[in-house]
Design an enzyme around this catalytic site. Sequence first.
Site, mmCIF file in Angstrom:
data_model
loop_
_atom_site.group_PDB
_atom_site.id
_atom_site.type_symbol
_atom_site.label_atom_id
_atom_site.label_comp_id
_atom_site.label_asym_id
_atom_site.label_seq_id
_atom_site.Cartn_x
_atom_site.Cartn_y
_atom_site.Cartn_z
ATOM 1 N N SER A 133 31.478 -9.875 64.043
ATOM 2 C CA SER A 133 32.587 -9.421 63.215
ATOM 3 C C SER A 133 33.806 -10.331 63.255
ATOM 4 O O SER A 133 34.657 -10.256 62.374
ATOM 5 C CB SER A 133 32.990 -8.004 63.611
ATOM 6 N N HIS A 157 27.982 -5.390 59.642
ATOM 7 C CA HIS A 157 28.359 -6.443 58.677
ATOM 8 C C HIS A 157 27.155 -7.101 58.025
ATOM 9 O O HIS A 157 27.296 -8.155 57.408
ATOM 10 C CB HIS A 157 29.216 -7.498 59.371
ATOM 11 N N LYS A 213 31.946 0.343 55.794
ATOM 12 C CA LYS A 213 32.232 -1.029 55.363
ATOM 13 C C LYS A 213 31.667 -1.263 53.964
ATOM 14 O O LYS A 213 32.297 -0.878 52.984
ATOM 15 C CB LYS A 213 31.755 -2.010 56.421
HETATM 16 C C1 LIG Z 1 33.348 -1.634 62.391
HETATM 17 C C2 LIG Z 1 32.287 -1.779 63.406
HETATM 18 C C3 LIG Z 1 31.844 -0.681 64.146
HETATM 19 C C4 LIG Z 1 32.537 0.669 64.097
HETATM 20 O O1 LIG Z 1 32.310 1.315 62.922
HETATM 21 P P1 LIG Z 1 33.314 2.473 62.414
HETATM 22 O O2 LIG Z 1 32.498 3.217 61.461
HETATM 23 O O3 LIG Z 1 34.491 1.776 61.819
HETATM 24 O O4 LIG Z 1 33.714 3.280 63.611
HETATM 25 C C5 LIG Z 1 30.782 -0.854 64.994
HETATM 26 N N1 LIG Z 1 30.193 -2.066 65.144
HETATM 27 C C6 LIG Z 1 30.622 -3.149 64.467
HETATM 28 C C7 LIG Z 1 29.929 -4.454 64.672
HETATM 29 C C8 LIG Z 1 31.687 -3.045 63.595
HETATM 30 O O5 LIG Z 1 32.129 -4.128 62.952
#
Ligand SMILES: *Cc1c(COP(=O)(O)O)cnc(C)c1O
Length: 403
Positions: A190, A218, A249
Amino acid sequence: MSEQAMDAIQKRIAAMNRRVESIQQQDLYFYNQPIQELRGGARVLVNGREMAMYASYSYLGLVGHPKINQAAKQAIDRFGTGTHGVRTLAGTLTLHRELEETIAAFKHTEDAITYSSGYVTNLTVVSTLVGRGDYVISDKLNHASIVDGCLMSGAKFLRFPHNDMAALENRLRQVPESGTKLVITDAVFSMDGDVINFPKLVELCKKYRAWLMVDEAHSVGVLGERGTGIEEHFGMPNTIDIKMGTLSKTIPSVGGYVAGSKALIRYLRHASRAYIFSAALPPAQAAAAKAALEVILEEPWRVRKLRENTQLFIQGLKKRGFDTMSTETAIVPILCGSDEAAFRMTRAAQRRDIFVLPVVSPAVPSGLARLRATVTAAHEPDEIEMAMDLLEEAGREVGILGM
Ligand SMILES: *Cc1c(COP(=O)(O)O)cnc(C)c1O
């Protein structure tokens, strides 16, 4: 109060407040800037100014998609805004089962389970699967929620240098033959945008009989011809035991999920504490997530356009002299160096109406502070060219690029 009279909690609070105030005084504070309005997929209103959005995780431009909004509105009309509590009591709606079936089909698994966030999913799933006496092995750049899940589990927590498969093999060798092992990694990282060496990872997990869990926060919508994720990208179906992802996301909702075998999901439904003791997803968010997964498959042009835009953005930034590190995806770091350089670059970009945000220590190693820019399927190629020209100007102004 004098510094001496403070206890440790007061000192921590005071130190953070001093740091924030000093950054605010220099007009370099970009934490929690409120977005006032969405204007189309790629433009936002911030501080009364319309800016081009280069900080969104809505990789396929699905925020505000009419079919998804419609599904959320219908769900509110049918079920209201809340659930009746946790899933095990009255919280399970037909919508939840439909969503979980849709996730399972999208990820080619027998079943899936949802939780109220991605963060909580990692916390509860890792700590349900492993515990004292077991081993969990994690990439050093894995997301904080994975790290926290590993710590909470009480299992022996082994880490390996980022994407270093020889080091992973050493770790696996270290574990006694009879030890229970879970290997866990992000698919796409990320902060850096690079992709895990998946073929080698899978080979090692097979060889050492380790369970494999992959966080696809991602990679869903981003990797693979149809955007279904890392297994599709490498042409290696059915290789991940525990397919974890977020609904916040690419999928414009909120929540987290795990997809896997029927037996695994049934176990998690009966044993994972965040499922048993925390409320179900709200109806509107469950319906939105389901509709979004359908849209990804119905509108494959979005995945293609994201791929084209990503190439344009990475190549264009490199040509202009920026260091984009090892990214291969829509997360494009623009290396600045010091935290201060990253803050100045952010300010220079935002003054040109390019909405980007800095990532500084401790989220990344000090000296490697950066903008973490993202490109999406909602951008048009000419907008991307213009944004890159403005970023180039900003880079020269703050000295990240040579004169
Ligand atoms: C954003 C993210 C999360 C957490 O997800 P949320 O739904 O925002 O709590 C977990 N793992 C990764 C790699 C992320 O980028």
